[in-house]
Design a protein around this motif. Structure first.
Motif, short mmCIF file in Angstrom:
data_model
loop_
_atom_site.label_atom_id
_atom_site.label_comp_id
_atom_site.label_asym_id
_atom_site.label_seq_id
_atom_site.Cartn_x
_atom_site.Cartn_y
_atom_site.Cartn_z
N MET A 108 -3.59 8.83 -16.45
CA MET A 108 -2.55 8.33 -15.58
C MET A 108 -3.09 8.09 -14.17
N SER A 109 -4.05 8.88 -13.76
CA SER A 109 -4.61 8.71 -12.42
C SER A 109 -5.42 7.43 -12.31
N VAL A 110 -5.94 6.93 -13.44
CA VAL A 110 -6.70 5.68 -13.43
C VAL A 110 -5.77 4.52 -13.05
N ILE A 111 -4.54 4.56 -13.52
CA ILE A 111 -3.58 3.50 -13.19
C ILE A 111 -3.34 3.46 -11.69
N TYR A 112 -3.20 4.61 -11.07
CA TYR A 112 -2.98 4.66 -9.62
C TYR A 112 -4.19 4.13 -8.86
N ILE A 113 -5.37 4.45 -9.33
CA ILE A 113 -6.59 3.94 -8.68
C ILE A 113 -6.68 2.43 -8.82
N LEU A 114 -6.42 1.91 -10.04
CA LEU A 114 -6.48 0.47 -10.25
C LEU A 114 -5.40 -0.26 -9.45
N LEU A 115 -4.24 0.33 -9.37
CA LEU A 115 -3.17 -0.26 -8.58
C LEU A 115 -3.53 -0.33 -7.11
N ALA A 116 -4.10 0.74 -6.59
CA ALA A 116 -4.51 0.77 -5.19
C ALA A 116 -5.64 -0.24 -4.92
N VAL A 117 -6.59 -0.32 -5.82
CA VAL A 117 -7.70 -1.26 -5.65
C VAL A 117 -7.19 -2.70 -5.72
N SER A 118 -6.29 -2.98 -6.65
CA SER A 118 -5.78 -4.35 -6.77
C SER A 118 -4.96 -4.74 -5.54
N ILE A 119 -4.22 -3.83 -4.97
CA ILE A 119 -3.46 -4.13 -3.76
C ILE A 119 -4.41 -4.39 -2.59
N VAL A 120 -5.47 -3.63 -2.48
CA VAL A 120 -6.45 -3.83 -1.41
C VAL A 120 -7.12 -5.20 -1.57
N VAL A 121 -7.48 -5.55 -2.79
CA VAL A 121 -8.12 -6.85 -3.04
C VAL A 121 -7.15 -7.99 -2.72
N ALA A 122 -5.90 -7.84 -3.11
CA ALA A 122 -4.89 -8.87 -2.82
C ALA A 122 -4.69 -9.03 -1.32
N ILE A 123 -4.67 -7.95 -0.60
CA ILE A 123 -4.53 -8.02 0.86
C ILE A 123 -5.75 -8.69 1.49
N CYS A 124 -6.92 -8.40 0.97
CA CYS A 124 -8.14 -9.05 1.49
C CYS A 124 -8.10 -10.56 1.27
N PHE A 125 -7.68 -10.99 0.08
CA PHE A 125 -7.58 -12.42 -0.19
C PHE A 125 -6.51 -13.07 0.69
N PHE A 126 -5.41 -12.39 0.91
CA PHE A 126 -4.35 -12.92 1.77
C PHE A 126 -4.84 -13.07 3.21
N ILE A 127 -5.57 -12.10 3.70
CA ILE A 127 -6.12 -12.17 5.06
C ILE A 127 -7.13 -13.31 5.17
#
Length: 61
Positions: A1-20
């Motif tokens: 279950m902790s892997v999902i939280y890590i992947l979710l956090a990483v995907s949000i960071v990547v999405a924010i980087c692309f948006f910036i």
């Protein structure tokens, strides 16, 4: 279950980087179209001719 939280956090960071990166590219003018306005005057006559031919055909009928 902790892997999902890590992947979710990483995907949000990547999405924010692309948006910036997208916002920076827009502000620097990378998506400005400088080619179309210079060519638009070449194609307007064809559009006007097509419209006038259609109106002439409808007036004859």
């Amino acid at each position: 279950m902790s892997v999902i939280y890590i992947l979710l956090a990483v995907s949000i960071v990547v999405a924010i980087c692309f948006f910036i990166a997208f916002i920076i590219a827009v502000k620097k003018g990378q998506f400005d179209d400088s080619y179309t306005p210079s060519v638009r005057m070449l194609f307007e006559d064809e559009l006007i001719k097509n419209k006038t031919e259609k109106t002439i055909l409808t007036k004859k009928d």
